[in-house]
Design an enzyme around this catalytic site. Structure first.
Site, PDB file in Angstrom:
ATOM      1  N   ARG A 210      -9.958  47.622  32.059  1.00 23.87           N
ATOM      2  CA  ARG A 210      -8.703  47.585  31.301  1.00 23.87           C
ATOM      3  C   ARG A 210      -9.007  47.281  29.842  1.00 23.87           C
ATOM      4  NH1 ARG A 210      -4.390  46.887  34.975  1.00 23.87           N
ATOM      5  NH2 ARG A 210      -2.812  46.364  33.462  1.00 23.87           N
TER       6      ARG A 210
ATOM      7  N   LYS B  15       3.254  44.311  31.362  1.00 24.87           N
ATOM      8  CA  LYS B  15       4.648  44.660  31.195  1.00 24.87           C
ATOM      9  C   LYS B  15       5.548  43.496  31.595  1.00 24.87           C
ATOM     10  CE  LYS B  15       3.955  48.730  33.130  1.00 24.87           C
ATOM     11  NZ  LYS B  15       4.207  49.899  33.941  1.00 24.87           N
TER      12      LYS B  15
ATOM     13  N   GLU C 220       4.122  53.447  35.882  1.00 27.11           N
ATOM     14  CA  GLU C 220       5.312  53.080  36.638  1.00 27.11           C
ATOM     15  C   GLU C 220       6.431  52.866  35.609  1.00 27.11           C
ATOM     16  OE1 GLU C 220       4.903  49.582  39.084  1.00 27.11           O
ATOM     17  OE2 GLU C 220       6.974  49.766  39.784  1.00 27.11           O
TER      18      GLU C 220
END
Ligand code: ATP
Ligand code: MG
Length: 583
Positions: free
Chosen positions: A288, A298, A45
């Protein structure tokens, strides 16, 4: 963009370790699934800079495509115009390339907005989606909990005609933000809350970085992702574990739509000039990548930047790819690191010392050796002439003769490190002390005869003598002394700004807020120190982003932005040894 095989990244790539995802791909190919084709994608994103965790996903997706002669797309998952920006789009492209990968196709989820809309109309048409007027709060109240089923929305039984009419008017901008949503009609009693009539479209009257003001309704992630994967022809959709519970919804949407079979849904894409060979992709989850002593979301990295706790997204202390690049971590070391860590379904936190070890390993093999003095004190060699000016040839690398040699000037006055001298030596000190001897690297053995002091008692300079019998080629050249120290000829030295970076956080888990503190409370106050250092002249030729070893001190890189020939700036990438290791 072509459909060429993903090129091998420059530099040595580590051997491919087996992992469960690779095994799935091997099996699928053996079974002839997807006609033996392998297509992956990396779908960031564009709401921030990529970090080391993303690198795990990049290495996995591009690595699988490369290994199986498949394709990997870079897809900007741009369905939330409120948080996205072209600055991030450009940074992400640059970081993926820097890591050593090139995408076969560059796509945006927004490229598919028309197709996504048509697919949603089809769901409405088939009675699989409805327009709901409940407010966000009401939706939450109707949703139920993990132990209680949800309740059907009072709008769930609208006719297909009414739903189609309302959905089209949502698109036309007739309703306010949040007034209505389009929801999939699945099962409010499902044990999986994601299946309780999830929203698939919402109204957001915002300009989009790619589509401008064309749209005021935007698809939700779960719906957009699976449809984008399918229209793009993805075969293996690799994502992180938190999406495991979303997989039933991923499959449900694709089951309803049958994109590979339904030309009406894919025709608009072809008309728009997008290659479109729809597939039935399979979502596969992996854990992850997490590192200790850092934060890797982020949102938190964004806060560090906007609160000015660091010097921007590419601050060398940041775990962003732009940050570690500026820190001097080689892309090959990052790829080797994730290869070494492997891909599993087990969540874990990896010690950043493991990454630092990969960095050292890569740089040890290829970084040229240089001499630099970071905290200088002058040593005057009194038995040399004031005009003494000698040029020594030094190997650039102790194990790789191919890296050649360089000239190192030597004269009567040399800079040495302040802590290579001790007036009152601690036990086991093997360097210079009053009346003691040490080997000057590549020169010979010096004895310290005098300590010259300033009025305040601090040391101004040291006076010593060089034993001519211990110089290269002389009979005493092999004479043993315990310590060897580096030096830089004072007359020839060039001054440089050297930035000594260390870990940004002082605790292994800065995210742990159980003691009421937040990650911002755990910043390491010593994570950046700037000194003026003396460098041997060969370092003037270093190009920005070139890695070097300052002997005995660590690996350094010429700063990507600030370094120039006239004003050298070096960043410390890592020390030579793990200074954080216990013991
Ligand atoms: P963040 O929480 O840091 O914003 P994200 O998952 O929201 O991360 P995206 O831009 O959506 O960030 O991620 C793009 C891709 O990278 C996704 O497929 C995601 O699963 C993957 N990814 C993100 N973080 C990690 C990580 N720490 N380890 C492995 N893959 C990751
Ligand atoms: Mg995200």
């Amino acid at each position: 963009m072509t459909d060429a095989v993903v090129p091998t990244p420059p530099g040595a790539s580590p051997p491919v370790a087996n992992n469960f995802i690779r095994q799935i791909v091997v099996n699928d190919r053996a079974a002839g699934k997807h006609g033996g084709r392998v297509a992956t994608r990396f779908p960031p994103e564009p709401n921030g800079y990529l970090h080391l965790g993303h690198a795990k996903s990049i290495c996995l997706n591009f690595g699988i495509a490369r290994e199986f002669s498949g394709t990997c797309a870079l897809r900007f998952d741009d369905t939330n115009p409120a948080r996205e920006d072209v600055e991030y789009v450009e940074a992400i492209k640059s970081d993926v390339r820097w890591l050593g990968f090139e995408w076969n196709e560059l796509r945006h989820t927004s490229d598919y907005f028309e197709a996504l809309y048509l697919c949603a109309e089809k769901l409405v048409h088939d009675g699989k989606a409805f327009v709901c007027d409940l407010s966000a709060d009401a939706v939450r109240a109707y949703r139920g909990t993990l132990t209680e089923p949800g309740r059907n929305s009072p709008y769930r039984d609208r006719s297909v005609e009414e739903n189609l009419d309302l959905f089209r008017r949502m698109r036309a901008g007739e309703f306010a933000d949040g007034a209505r949503t389009l929801r999939a009609k699945i099962d409010m009693a499902s044990g999986n809350i994601n299946m309780r009539d999830p929203a698939i479209y919402r109204i957001r009257k915002l300009s989009h970085q790619n589509t401008g003001d064309t749209w005021c309704i935007y698809p939700m992630y779960d719906y957009a992702h699976c449809v984008s994967d399918a229209v793009e022809g993805i075969t293996h959709s690799l994502c992180t574990l938190e999406f495991e519970d979303h997989r039933p919804l991923y499959d449900w949407c694709l089951d309803q739509l049958d994109l590979p079979g339904d030309a009406a849904l894919t025709e608009p894409l072809r008309r728009a000039g997008l290659r479109c060979t729809p597939s039935r992709p399979q979502q596969i989850e992996f854990s992850r990548g997490n590192l200790d002593y850092t934060v890797m979301s982020k949102r938190k990295l964004m806060a560090l930047v906007s609160d000015h706790l660091v010097d921007g997204w590419d601050d060398p202390r940041m775990p962003t790819l732009a940050g570690v690049r500026r820190r001097g971590f080689p892309p090959a070391a990052i790829r080797a690191f994730w290869e070494r860590v492997g891909v599993t379904k087990q969540n874990s936190v990896i010690a950043c010392s493991v990454l630092e070890a990969s960095v050292r390993e890569d740089l040890d093999a290829r970084a040229p050796r240089r001499m630099a003095v970071l905290d200088p004190i002058k040593l005057v060699i009194t038995n040399l002439d004031a005009a003494h000016d000698e040029t020594l040839a030094f190997a650039n690398h102790p194990k790789n003769a191919e890296l050649g040699t360089r000239n190192v000037p030597f004269s009567r006055g040399v800079w040495i490190e302040r802590d290579d001298f001790a007036e009152v030596p601690p036990k086991g000190f093997h360097r210079l002390l009053p009346g003691g001897e040490v080997r000057l690297r590549g020169v010979g053995i010096v004895r310290c005869n005098n300590t010259i002091k300033n009025d305040d008692g601090s040391i101004r300079e040291l006076h010593g003598t060089l034993d001519p019998e211990t110089r290269h080629g002389m009979p005493g050249a092999d004479r043993k002394v315990k310590g060897t120290i580096h030096w830089v000829s004072a007359k020839h030295a060039i001054a440089a700004e050297v930035r000594l970076y260390d870990r940004l956080f002082s605790v292994p888990n800065p995210d742990d807020d159980s003691d009421g503190k937040t990650y911002a409370d755990h910043l390491n106050p010593h994570s950046k120190r700037v000194v003026t250092a003396w460098l041997e002249p060969a370092l003037a030729d270093t190009r920005a982003e070139e890695n070097v070893q300052f002997e005995r001190l660590g690996y350094f890189v010429a700063d990507r932005h600030d370094h120039t020939r006239g004003k050298p700036v070096f960043n410390r990438s890592v020390t030579l040894r793990d200074s954080w290791a216990k013991g």
